[in-house]
Write a protein that holds these residues in place. Structure first.
Motif, PDB file in Angstrom:
ATOM      1  N   THR A   1     -76.904 -39.005  -8.877  1.00 23.00           N
ATOM      2  CA  THR A   1     -78.291 -39.141  -8.448  1.00 23.00           C
ATOM      3  C   THR A   1     -78.379 -39.884  -7.118  1.00 23.00           C
ATOM      4  OG1 THR A   1     -78.953 -39.096 -10.751  1.00 23.00           O
ATOM      5  CG2 THR A   1     -80.578 -39.886  -9.188  1.00 23.00           C
TER       6      THR A   1
ATOM      7  N   ASP B   1     -79.196 -31.645  -9.215  1.00 24.16           N
ATOM      8  CA  ASP B   1     -78.628 -32.814  -9.889  1.00 24.16           C
ATOM      9  C   ASP B   1     -78.523 -32.471 -11.370  1.00 24.16           C
ATOM     10  OD1 ASP B   1     -77.796 -35.343 -10.470  1.00 24.16           O
ATOM     11  OD2 ASP B   1     -79.777 -36.269 -10.344  1.00 24.16           O
TER      12      ASP B   1
ATOM     13  N   THR C   1     -80.697 -38.312 -16.436  1.00 24.75           N
ATOM     14  CA  THR C   1     -81.060 -36.966 -16.011  1.00 24.75           C
ATOM     15  C   THR C   1     -80.752 -35.998 -17.150  1.00 24.75           C
ATOM     16  OG1 THR C   1     -80.098 -37.625 -13.912  1.00 24.75           O
ATOM     17  CG2 THR C   1     -80.778 -35.335 -14.107  1.00 24.75           C
TER      18      THR C   1
HETATM   19 MG    MG Z   1     -78.309 -39.425 -12.632  1.00 27.20          MG
END
Ligand code: MG
Ligand code: GDP
Length: 715
Positions: free
Chosen positions: A16, A54, A36
């Motif tokens: 990230t 991501d 995430t």
């Molecule tokens: Mg992350």
């Protein structure tokens, strides 16, 4: 044509951070696994045709966790143009385990060795050329935190993606040996007409491992499956191990050989790093919890009682109390504003919204310390320590991560529960995570402490620990019920090495958390304050009232105050504030200030003074408890409702929280009033004791042995 770069890597390897660096966005960077879950997209700075994704952090491409499933489905089915594999350079061995699997997927891979700043600091050297030659993918050193090398590696990935159409994929590294390779070759041959040439190796290995998802997707004819099974069985018999372990072991052996060839460590192999030494103390079985409590107490003490308190006094008394009020009064006079307008501006807006914003310094300080603790790597340790404790009660440490996030705001906390596989645990976590004081609740704590208990050092941190205690106790009780029973989910997390947080990083994190808070003050609290001001100024015939109690608000408040009377909030003002706090917890402060007529005597700058006259301390305490444990604000309730996934569960959550919050306030108010000698022991105290007994029963009754529910056919 757009080029898609997928960022893949272990949790906490810096995906990230790199994503934000490359795209210029500010995704949440968290020091724990599973922040995430959904993939996030952004465009590479300066390259409008390059999309960066991501992906969730994973240790492997096995099908066992949600994160792994999301990632591998994406890689196999949607085929990004290139995988940018981020590796934590301080932990090559673990990270390369995933790398060997990513390469098998058959997409071009470019490797970024991240955290080079730490690698260099440790005095280790990595032979990048050799590593690249061994693995068969280009390798670049970067430091995402310092922003070094990031664009280089991204541009290299773009080049590889562009060339991929022309060149064919490079030769795969030789990970497997002996009869395993033999069996794999057989499997590849049998399925070569069923899958894409590039992904042949991936499917062969997965079939060898008897990966159920792949078996299902490929729908091989029964004869073929049986034939493959023979090869696998032969290999298993020869190696005297099961297929999956054989693959895992050979991967690690292969990685071991790479590590030996490419890395020179500064210190002897098993010597402890600085980080390890700190961990021996900080995560110590006996010291871990006391240290955590001490740090939290200090943080709350500084943020709410001392430094933050002084700053808030200044913003409330001087900034909003004098500077803004005087300016507003001056302006109102100069335009000869009618009485209602000055009332609205001074009482409604400055009194309400101003008081909420007045507490922003305290909130900023809390967020600042939290970001500091998180960025340094300490919060990851806290999750680890908590897992050890939670587990003894049948709860998983995974549930604690949303709780940590909830210290900023309940909404992302509820979302973070998505990383919990087990549906029962996920629901329970959503139910409990918001009991930790969020920024807005911290403001309530700050105000009540400052006004009613100014000399108490432990009131503020005490509320925080009470939040934790209620989460644990309610968790224990819920786990023993039919709906939530079950083994706690396993919790694996690598502890990232401690590092000096960067000022930039900490400030960004602090701002990310505070921004939502300030926006909310404008979007939700402002209209509510205006509405409530209107309702407290006019009666139902729209005439201005002399006495507030005759206003619409007074009438409504009085008609329902019986609900709140048993918890000491029977005064209509307290009732109205309690209702308003349902919409947004910041209102708990703003509305009280407005009702107390805070800004009226702001000449004297006596916001606190007029507040303290509003109710006795015991009622204020009850008000605080109610607001900390009843359903969170509207936005969080809406999120809870949605994430619970069904109307039944959504309603259950809100009713559960409402009953819990009210009961706690009831018990504390009635037993507290009796304890300090305000009232004799009576019916209310009896009911309170009864409630305590009921709670204790649910916490301490023996758990029924858990029977796994029958899997339904279509699940
Ligand atoms: Mg992350
Ligand atoms: P993710 O889980 O892969 O998304 O990792 P994050 O981007 O959330 O980063 C995890 C932690 O590692 C954060 O505290 C970052 O500040 C830290 N970090 C990321 N890149 C670097 C780096 O290059 N050097 C150092 N020292 N720390 C880094």
């Amino acid at each position: 044509m757009d080029i898609k770069i997928a960022l893949a890597g272990n949790p906490n390897c810096g995906k990230t951070t790199l994503f934000n660096e490359l795209t210029g966005s500010s995704q949440y960077v968290g020091n724990w696994p599973g922040v995430t879950v959904e993939k996030k997209e952004g465009r590479l700075k300066g390259h409008d045709n390059v999309i960066i994704q991501d992906l969730p952090g994973i240790y492997s491409l096995s099908p066992y966790t949600l994160e792994e499933t999301v990632t591998r489905k994406y890689l196999i089915n949607e085929k990004p143009d290139v995988i940018l594999n981020i590796i934590d350079g301080t932990n090559l061995e673990r990270n390369l385990y995933l790398t060997t699997q990513l390469i098998e997927v058959g997409l071009p891979v470019v490797i970024a060795i991240n955290m080079m700043d730490l690698v260099n600091k440790n005095g280790d050297t990595i032979n990048l050329q050799k590593l690249s030659a061994e693995i068969g993918a280009p390798v670049y050193p970067i430091s995402a935190l310092e922003g070094k090398g990031c664009l280089d590696v991204a541009e290299a990935a773009v080049k590889v993606a562009e060339n991929h159409q022309v060149f064919k994929a490079p030769e795969l590294p030789h990970v497997f040996r002996g009869s395993v390779e033999h069996a794999l070759a057989h499997i590849e041959e049998s399925i070569s007409d069923k899958v894409d040439k590039n992904t042949l190796r991936w499917f062969a290995i997965k079939l060898f491992e008897r990966d159920e998802q792949v078996l299902e997707d490929l729908k091989l004819p029964a004869g073929l499956t049986a034939h493959l099974e023979e090869h696998i069985k032969d290999c298993e018999a020869e190696m005297d191990d099961d297929a999956e372990s054989i693959i895992t072991n050979q991967r690690y052996e292969y990685i071991g050989s790479i590590i030996d060839a490419c890395i020179t460590k500064n210190r002897p192999k098993h010597a402890l790093t600085m980080s390890d030494k700190i961990d021996q103390v900080v995560t110590n079985r006996f010291l871990g919890l006391p240290i955590f409590f001490a740090i939290m107490t200090l943080m709350y003490y500084i943020s709410i009682t001392t430094v933050g308190g002084w700053m808030t006094d200044w913003t409330n008394d001087v900034f909003f109390g004098e500077i803004v009020t005087d300016a507003a009064n001056g302006m109102l006079e100069s335009i000869a504003a009618p009485e209602w307008l000055s009332g609205l501006v001074v009482d409604g807006i400055i009194g309400g919204v101003g008081t909420v914003l007045g507490f922003v310094p305290q909130i900023l300080l809390i967020f600042f310390f939290m970001s500091l603790l998180e960025d340094s790597g300490y919060m990851a340790r806290v999750a680890f320590i908590m897992d050890r404790i939670f587990r003894q009660f049948g709860l998983s440490g995974k549930s604690f991560i949303p709780v940590l996030i909830g210290m900023g705001c309940g909404v992302p906390a509820i979302m973070a529960a998505r990383t919990i596989e087990e549906e029962r645990d996920r629901r329970m976590t959503i139910l409990l995570a918001t009991f930790i004081p969020c920024g807005a609740k911290a403001e309530i704590i700050g105000m009540i402490t400052a006004v009613f208990f100014p000399n108490s050092v432990f009131m503020a941190p005490g509320m925080y620990f009470m939040g934790l205690a209620i989460i644990v106790l309610a968790g224990i009780a819920l786990k023993k019920t039919y709906w939530f029973a079950g083994e706690p989910a396993p919790f694996v997390m690598e502890l990232p090495a401690y590092h000096m947080p960067s000022i930039k990083g900490v400030l960004i994190h602090m701002w990310e958390r505070a921004r939502g808070f300030i926006i909310k003050a404008g979007m939700i609290i402002f209209p509510i304050c205006v509405l409530l001001w209107f309702m407290q100024t006019y009666n139902f015939s729209f005439e201005m009232v002399e006495e507030m109690e005759e206003s619409m608000l007074g009438v409504v408040g009085n008609s329902i105050s019986w609900i709140f009377a048993p918890i000491g909030l029977g005064d209509w003002k307290a009732t109205v504030a309690s209702i308003a706090a349902f919409l947004a917890k910041e209102d708990a402060v703003g509305v009280l200030a407005m009702l107390a007529g805070a800004a009226e005597d702001a000449e004297e700058a006596q916001v606190m003074e007029s507040l303290s006259k509003l109710m006795p301390p015991m009622a204020a305490f009850s008000y605080m408890i109610l607001n900390l444990f009843d359903p969170p604000c509207l936005v969080a309730m809406a999120t809870t409702y949605r994430e619970m996934g069904s109307r039944k569960w959504g309603l259950f959550a809100i009713v559960f929280q409402a009953i819990l919050g009210y009961s706690l306030a009831f018990v504390f108010y009635n037993l507290g009033s009796w304890y300090i000698g305000d009232v004799p022991f009576g019916l209310m105290q009896g009911i309170a004791l009864f409630l305590v007994a009921v709670a204790l029963y649910f916490i301490f009754r023996p758990a029924k042995p858990y029977v796994k529910p029958q899997e339904s056919a279509h699940a």
